[in-house]
Motif scaffolding. Sequence first.
Motif, PDB file in Angstrom:
ATOM      1  N   PRO A   1       0.551  -1.518  -0.421  1.00  9.54           N
ATOM      2  CA  PRO A   1       0.221   0.097  -0.641  1.00  9.54           C
ATOM      3  C   PRO A   1       0.808   1.509  -0.162  1.00  9.54           C
ATOM      4  O   PRO A   1       1.880   1.221   0.679  1.00  9.54           O
ATOM      5  CB  PRO A   1      -0.561  -0.283   1.178  1.00  9.54           C
ATOM      6  CG  PRO A   1      -0.866  -1.562   1.538  1.00  9.54           C
ATOM      7  CD  PRO A   1       0.627  -2.047   1.498  1.00  9.54           C
ATOM      8  N   SER A   2       0.541   2.085  -0.716  1.00  9.93           N
ATOM      9  CA  SER A   2       1.270   3.548  -0.697  1.00  9.93           C
ATOM     10  C   SER A   2       2.709   3.512  -1.671  1.00  9.93           C
ATOM     11  O   SER A   2       3.548   4.194  -1.271  1.00  9.93           O
ATOM     12  CB  SER A   2       1.424   4.015   0.302  1.00  9.93           C
ATOM     13  OG  SER A   2       0.152   4.782   0.652  1.00  9.93           O
ATOM     14  N   GLN A   3       2.705   2.534  -2.399  1.00 14.55           N
ATOM     15  CA  GLN A   3       3.577   2.296  -3.574  1.00 14.55           C
ATOM     16  C   GLN A   3       3.550   2.404  -5.201  1.00 14.55           C
ATOM     17  O   GLN A   3       2.160   1.535  -4.910  1.00 14.55           O
ATOM     18  CB  GLN A   3       3.888   1.062  -2.823  1.00 14.55           C
ATOM     19  CG  GLN A   3       4.540   1.128  -1.419  1.00 14.55           C
ATOM     20  CD  GLN A   3       6.067  -0.297  -0.863  1.00 14.55           C
ATOM     21  OE1 GLN A   3       5.286  -1.300  -1.954  1.00 14.55           O
ATOM     22  NE2 GLN A   3       6.768   0.460  -0.257  1.00 14.55           N
ATOM     23  N   LEU A   4       4.281   1.902  -5.464  1.00 17.27           N
ATOM     24  CA  LEU A   4       4.186   1.730  -6.950  1.00 17.27           C
ATOM     25  C   LEU A   4       5.462   0.986  -7.429  1.00 17.27           C
ATOM     26  O   LEU A   4       6.288   0.909  -6.904  1.00 17.27           O
ATOM     27  CB  LEU A   4       4.489   3.033  -8.122  1.00 17.27           C
ATOM     28  CG  LEU A   4       3.087   3.451  -8.259  1.00 17.27           C
ATOM     29  CD1 LEU A   4       3.163   4.900  -7.123  1.00 17.27           C
ATOM     30  CD2 LEU A   4       3.511   4.333  -9.241  1.00 17.27           C
ATOM     31  N   GLY A   5       5.041  -0.575  -8.255  1.00 17.37           N
ATOM     32  CA  GLY A   5       5.259  -1.854  -7.860  1.00 17.37           C
ATOM     33  C   GLY A   5       5.194  -1.924  -9.238  1.00 17.37           C
ATOM     34  O   GLY A   5       4.968  -1.810 -10.726  1.00 17.37           O
ATOM     35  N   VAL A   6       6.514  -3.266  -9.690  1.00 21.51           N
ATOM     36  CA  VAL A   6       5.712  -3.609 -10.930  1.00 21.51           C
ATOM     37  C   VAL A   6       5.244  -5.396 -10.476  1.00 21.51           C
ATOM     38  O   VAL A   6       5.619  -6.647  -9.274  1.00 21.51           O
ATOM     39  CB  VAL A   6       7.159  -4.736 -11.765  1.00 21.51           C
ATOM     40  CG1 VAL A   6       7.095  -5.473 -12.957  1.00 21.51           C
ATOM     41  CG2 VAL A   6       7.911  -2.922 -11.225  1.00 21.51           C
TER      42      VAL A   6
ATOM     43  N   ASN B   1      13.262   3.851 -12.300  1.00 21.56           N
ATOM     44  CA  ASN B   1      13.839   5.756 -13.200  1.00 21.56           C
ATOM     45  C   ASN B   1      11.579   6.193 -13.491  1.00 21.56           C
ATOM     46  O   ASN B   1      11.029   6.895 -13.172  1.00 21.56           O
ATOM     47  CB  ASN B   1      14.216   6.256 -14.335  1.00 21.56           C
ATOM     48  CG  ASN B   1      15.789   6.159 -14.039  1.00 21.56           C
ATOM     49  OD1 ASN B   1      15.981   6.082 -13.117  1.00 21.56           O
ATOM     50  ND2 ASN B   1      16.486   5.800 -14.680  1.00 21.56           N
ATOM     51  N   ALA B   2      11.095   4.804 -14.548  1.00 19.14           N
ATOM     52  CA  ALA B   2      10.068   5.027 -14.749  1.00 19.14           C
ATOM     53  C   ALA B   2       8.762   5.000 -13.427  1.00 19.14           C
ATOM     54  O   ALA B   2       7.613   5.998 -13.484  1.00 19.14           O
ATOM     55  CB  ALA B   2       9.535   3.844 -15.848  1.00 19.14           C
ATOM     56  N   LEU B   3       8.867   4.496 -12.817  1.00 20.77           N
ATOM     57  CA  LEU B   3       8.259   4.229 -11.427  1.00 20.77           C
ATOM     58  C   LEU B   3       8.304   5.385 -11.044  1.00 20.77           C
ATOM     59  O   LEU B   3       6.728   6.276 -10.304  1.00 20.77           O
ATOM     60  CB  LEU B   3       8.430   2.966 -10.924  1.00 20.77           C
ATOM     61  CG  LEU B   3       8.296   1.384 -10.935  1.00 20.77           C
ATOM     62  CD1 LEU B   3       8.438   0.424 -10.986  1.00 20.77           C
ATOM     63  CD2 LEU B   3       6.704   1.805 -11.707  1.00 20.77           C
ATOM     64  N   ALA B   4       9.422   6.468 -10.938  1.00 18.90           N
ATOM     65  CA  ALA B   4       9.542   7.511 -10.067  1.00 18.90           C
ATOM     66  C   ALA B   4       8.469   8.828 -10.892  1.00 18.90           C
ATOM     67  O   ALA B   4       7.445   9.432  -9.906  1.00 18.90           O
ATOM     68  CB  ALA B   4      10.828   7.914  -9.661  1.00 18.90           C
ATOM     69  N   ALA B   5       8.390   8.307 -12.353  1.00 13.94           N
ATOM     70  CA  ALA B   5       8.048   9.647 -12.979  1.00 13.94           C
ATOM     71  C   ALA B   5       6.520   9.601 -12.984  1.00 13.94           C
ATOM     72  O   ALA B   5       5.781  10.199 -12.492  1.00 13.94           O
ATOM     73  CB  ALA B   5       8.975   9.126 -13.992  1.00 13.94           C
ATOM     74  N   ALA B   6       5.902   8.475 -12.689  1.00 20.79           N
ATOM     75  CA  ALA B   6       4.756   7.232 -12.661  1.00 20.79           C
ATOM     76  C   ALA B   6       4.116   8.744 -10.869  1.00 20.79           C
ATOM     77  O   ALA B   6       2.941   8.752 -11.305  1.00 20.79           O
ATOM     78  CB  ALA B   6       4.500   6.353 -12.982  1.00 20.79           C
ATOM     79  N   ALA B   7       5.241   7.769 -10.294  1.00 19.86           N
ATOM     80  CA  ALA B   7       4.296   8.445  -9.178  1.00 19.86           C
ATOM     81  C   ALA B   7       4.216  10.344  -8.693  1.00 19.86           C
ATOM     82  O   ALA B   7       3.404  10.540  -8.144  1.00 19.86           O
ATOM     83  CB  ALA B   7       5.965   8.152  -8.101  1.00 19.86           C
ATOM     84  N   LEU B   8       5.242  10.917  -9.301  1.00 19.78           N
ATOM     85  CA  LEU B   8       5.118  12.252  -9.396  1.00 19.78           C
ATOM     86  C   LEU B   8       3.822  12.623  -9.853  1.00 19.78           C
ATOM     87  O   LEU B   8       3.233  13.739 -10.574  1.00 19.78           O
ATOM     88  CB  LEU B   8       6.558  12.889  -9.762  1.00 19.78           C
ATOM     89  CG  LEU B   8       7.793  12.540  -8.746  1.00 19.78           C
ATOM     90  CD1 LEU B   8       8.994  13.016  -9.629  1.00 19.78           C
ATOM     91  CD2 LEU B   8       7.120  13.888  -7.915  1.00 19.78           C
ATOM     92  N   ALA B   9       3.786  11.919 -11.553  1.00 20.16           N
ATOM     93  CA  ALA B   9       2.549  12.473 -12.773  1.00 20.16           C
ATOM     94  C   ALA B   9       1.530  12.592 -11.726  1.00 20.16           C
ATOM     95  O   ALA B   9      -0.079  12.778 -12.033  1.00 20.16           O
ATOM     96  CB  ALA B   9       2.804  11.294 -13.825  1.00 20.16           C
TER      97      ALA B   9
END
Length: 480
Positions: free
Chosen positions: A261-266, A303-311
């Motif tokens: 929870p509260s994360q982005l991942g794969v 990097n893509a996950l970090a960018a996605a999180a900010l977006a």
Amino acid sequence: MGSQEVSTVDWQGKHVTVAGLGVSGIPAARALHERGAIVTVVNDGDDERARAQAAELEALGITVRLGDGATLPPSTELVVTAPGWQPDKPLFLAAAEAGVDIWGDVELAWRLRGDNGRKAAPWLAVTGTNGKTTTVRMLASILEAAGLRTAAVGNIGVSLLDAVLGEQEYDVLAVELSSYQLHWAPSLRAHSAAVLNLAPDHLDWHGSMEAYAADKGRVYEGNTVACVYNAADPATEELVREADVEEGCRAIGFTLGTPGPSQLGVVDGILVDRAFVANRQKQAQELAEVSDVNPPAPHNIANALAAAALARAFGVEPAAVRDGLRAFRPDAHRIEHVADIGEVAYVDDSKATNTHATEASLAAYDSIVWIAGGLAKGATFDELVTGAAKRLRGVVLMGADRALIREALTRHAPEVPVVDLDRTDTGAMSEAVEHAARLARPGDTVLLAPACASMDMFTNYNKRGEAFADAVRAHAEKSA
């Protein structure tokens, strides 16, 4: 100061010293002069280029002192510095003793945003030891795919001052920030920010790893919506814990594994969001496929996950994340595939100028002939070599500090064949590629990931990468 508030300063007649000509100093001097400040520019160098820049500013009525960056001009009420000037310079010590504030170009841009009468665009900020530029450009691509007016600015080479004071109106800015810039930006308050990773770098400037990390952590101060951290790098999460943020701001992690929870991942080759969904305890939102990330190397997926999180923190819909990642094309010399010759891939990652970046690059391939070396900048290579030893088919070394890497290979990968090129001329790259080609077998990757700076042999990492690509193309012609 809250994230959306705009600072107003009465510049009329204010004595401001701008430290350093160049990408940030010249726009700062112009902007301050236009607002009525009495500007003096000081610069250590006094070469032909500096004199030409000085002449342009002096024609506007700005005072320029060349060859004297150490002395604080009389009556100075504020110093605005280029980010690279070290904090222990006599100019800054004199300013501190006189009680004079020191701002960087980022701080000035933050204070001047909205100065042109338009609504100030919020900032989504990215810092970290490696991956900043790629992440910021990915973020801008996602924001554009969402139909937002945006730009990738800051340490990426686009002046923040130009962005906030220019004619173009923006809905949001994707901002790359270095540790130098953050050091001199005390009032910066981003909408949301990410620290991608932390590894020793620029310690000669900061003085210690603790000081370096503290300056990186400034990016989280006053965040309003999300502080994005790397779940695989506990130091980044610790910076979030230490940050003083706006009430309601959340800690959002990213991971290459299954997100909590509260994360982005794969999950099963899919980038998923368990942070910005209605029920993050039980639900996950599909954002994109790993194959949508170019290139799909592990560190680039991060990097893509970090960018996605900010977006997503900015309210961007999932489809725009996918479309933005698909549209993104990496910069040259960042894990750039040059050619396949005889079932061997040749990859240019000349941008990997330190061990942390090279570690990520080496982790992207299974069997590697590694081309490395250059200026070590005080780095050690034991940990890098230990982690990569099983992947190395062979190594070709060149450059001024290649002996440091060779010694680490002798200690930790003695069975790996090493070619040591005793030359530091630019032509060494052609010989390096030929040796690497002889060491490689079908299915291998010949990888230029130097783990060192380039200036012993090349003007910059771009020129080094271009030399590698030229050498690979010449080898392809011979092999045809």
